[in-house]
Design an enzyme around this catalytic site. Sequence first.
Site, PDB file in Angstrom:
ATOM      1  N   THR A 120       7.793  -5.068  14.200  1.00  0.00           N
ATOM      2  CA  THR A 120       7.980  -6.153  13.252  1.00  0.00           C
ATOM      3  C   THR A 120       8.936  -7.118  13.921  1.00  0.00           C
ATOM      4  OG1 THR A 120       7.879  -4.534  11.456  1.00  0.00           O
ATOM      5  CG2 THR A 120       8.717  -6.710  10.895  1.00  0.00           C
ATOM      6  N   ARG A 172      -3.902  -1.780   4.017  1.00  0.00           N
ATOM      7  CA  ARG A 172      -2.523  -1.374   3.737  1.00  0.00           C
ATOM      8  C   ARG A 172      -1.572  -2.552   3.925  1.00  0.00           C
ATOM      9  NH1 ARG A 172       2.310  -1.177   7.346  1.00  0.00           N
ATOM     10  NH2 ARG A 172       3.717   0.366   6.436  1.00  0.00           N
ATOM     11  N   GLY A 219       2.489  -3.373   4.132  1.00  0.00           N
ATOM     12  CA  GLY A 219       3.814  -2.769   4.280  1.00  0.00           C
ATOM     13  C   GLY A 219       4.884  -3.605   3.602  1.00  0.00           C
ATOM     14  N   ASP A 220       6.133  -3.366   3.992  1.00  0.00           N
ATOM     15  CA  ASP A 220       7.224  -4.051   3.300  1.00  0.00           C
ATOM     16  C   ASP A 220       7.432  -5.485   3.759  1.00  0.00           C
ATOM     17  OD1 ASP A 220       8.116  -2.940   5.822  1.00  0.00           O
ATOM     18  OD2 ASP A 220      10.153  -3.471   5.232  1.00  0.00           O
ATOM     19  N   THR A 252      12.936  -3.981   9.365  1.00  0.00           N
ATOM     20  CA  THR A 252      11.910  -3.424  10.239  1.00  0.00           C
ATOM     21  C   THR A 252      11.998  -1.904  10.159  1.00  0.00           C
ATOM     22  OG1 THR A 252      11.174  -3.142  12.519  1.00  0.00           O
ATOM     23  CG2 THR A 252      13.501  -3.632  12.199  1.00  0.00           C
ATOM     24  N   GLY A 253      10.867  -1.274   9.990  1.00  0.00           N
ATOM     25  CA  GLY A 253      10.899   0.178   9.879  1.00  0.00           C
ATOM     26  C   GLY A 253       9.626   0.687   9.252  1.00  0.00           C
ATOM     27  N   GLY A 277       7.414   1.075   6.624  1.00  0.00           N
ATOM     28  CA  GLY A 277       7.352   0.193   5.469  1.00  0.00           C
ATOM     29  C   GLY A 277       7.428   0.858   4.116  1.00  0.00           C
TER      30      GLY A 277
END
Lengths: 317, 317
Positions: free
Chosen positions: B184, B212, B214-215, B235-236, B238
């Site tokens: 990210t 999908r 993500g965050d 970032t990670g 999600g």
Amino acid sequence: MIKMKKFSIAIHGGAGTILKKDMTKELESAYLDGLREALLSGYTVLENGGTSLLAVETAVSNLENNILFNAGRGSVFSHNGLHEMDAAIMNGKTLDAGAVAGVTNIANPIKLAMLVMQNSEHVLLSGQGANDFATEQGFSFEQNEYFFSQLRYDQWQVLLGSDNYALDHSNPVNEIKDGKKFGTVGAVAYDQFGNVAASTSTGGMTNKKYGRIGDSPLIGCGTYANNKTCAISCTGHGEPFIKAVAAYDVSCLMEYKGMSLQQAMNEVVHVKLVKLQGEGGMIGVDSHGDTAMIFNSAGMYRASKSSDSKMEIAVYK
Amino acid sequence: MIKMKKFSIAIHGGAGTILKKDMTKELESAYLDGLREALLSGYTVLENGGTSLLAVETAVSNLENNILFNAGRGSVFSHNGLHEMDAAIMNGKTLDAGAVAGVTNIANPIKLAMLVMQNSEHVLLSGQGANDFATEQGFSFEQNEYFFSQLRYDQWQVLLGSDNYALDHSNPVNEIKDGKKFGTVGAVAYDQFGNVAASTSTGGMTNKKYGRIGDSPLIGCGTYANNKTCAISCTGHGEPFIKAVAAYDVSCLMEYKGMSLQQAMNEVVHVKLVKLQGEGGMIGVDSHGDTAMIFNSAGMYRASKSSDSKMEIAVYK
């Protein structure tokens, strides 16, 4: 005799400029019946010792099956003539959550959201991909006719030639241009195990374009649940609810500022959302099983009942 | 002589199991160069009196143009062999926000997110609908080849036969199965007018299915900005970041509990996310222009610079 532990549930069927003068007696009665039936479907789950998660899924499925409400079967038409639906569910015990956005031909998007939570590693699935997941999970798909109603169709036709969209869900065609009804359904519950859960489902905005996603399927915005604080389901003009991160804000005001559920919901609905021109409302239940139903619009279809209080059903202020 | 007002910027290029032993000198040097170039592109905007909003858009666009980072040009392959990208931007002064999810063939999704904020009534657009909006806004579309890199292709091939997906973005093919790199990019900035902004962009997970989301494009989860408190880009992995409503939680801990940016980010990254098995990190800037870069993974590509401090660029702990 063992005293049954407390349990409670609240549901909503949308908010907005819902005025008594615009409502026929028959229509009002049908709405009240629909709310009562959905409320009791979830309440019965809780009474029988079921989880809050199952109760909110059951109540919202019931509302999705009722053509009066803008979710599932009663979803409005999007710009392309389809019914593009969003839903989310969250478990306050584990913070597990599942959601879908822009799914089509699914009778009960909330059941799909539940399976996203239970059977996938994801939280939010969208569009055709979410439908593919539904197929793999053994969902059957409804024909477009299942979602047809003359009212919704007429509402869509009014807007089709324009770039306008409408958040309305139930008012007469000649009022739809106001964009002041927010068709969404939702439920929050507190079960005998002391766990809270929240669920929200919507058919979105009439004539919506661009794969717009509102607040309903977004965890923290339209839907949130946490045993530490509360479970919340929102209904209203989605964009301000997203900017306000409305559902999680209630939880934070309780956890970090020590507000009660009622105080926190009042702060978010009557202060923060008003500043962002965010019309609508929300229902909530806290970690003691107390419920609240707050809105800044003219009305909100709503109902609640707990093991130690009578049923409350209302539409207007 | 007029003293210039303070301004600052921080960026990230993803987090995860980034270990020095896995990195060649040349690759590390390329990452550092990429981070420096992106940081300075945003910093220059601020130095010239530009807004934080333009600075974070510029820095993230720069990272999107760099094939090393999993966003824009360097996006990983999704299950269907496409590059499905997400991005979000938020203005801390107004709380206005724009985001896109699952867009394809767009060189700079962050620029599309900006136009969603500026030229639509919506916050989040998705899939083909978001691409339609891009067309109406005069975007040109890149061919699939623009997004091709042998590394990403090989990563995808490793996973294609399986139902697995990977969050990795830059490590060797033989490590991708660990799913421990989170590709990210993001930026946060504080401008000379005292306004904060945040932006995030990602190509998601290699071999991702089901549409999908993500965050990253979710306001409050991967991206949030509010002049009252801070601007955050995450970032990670999600899903835990969504359940934690991670970005807005930092803001709430500051606003409601009086924590500093650093304290709030530590609480969310090292306590709350860890409980949810949420590996990754975040960058933030507060309403005084102070920045922080916190992660619970082995490394995070990151850089920061303010008008009264030296440039900091780092990868490992």
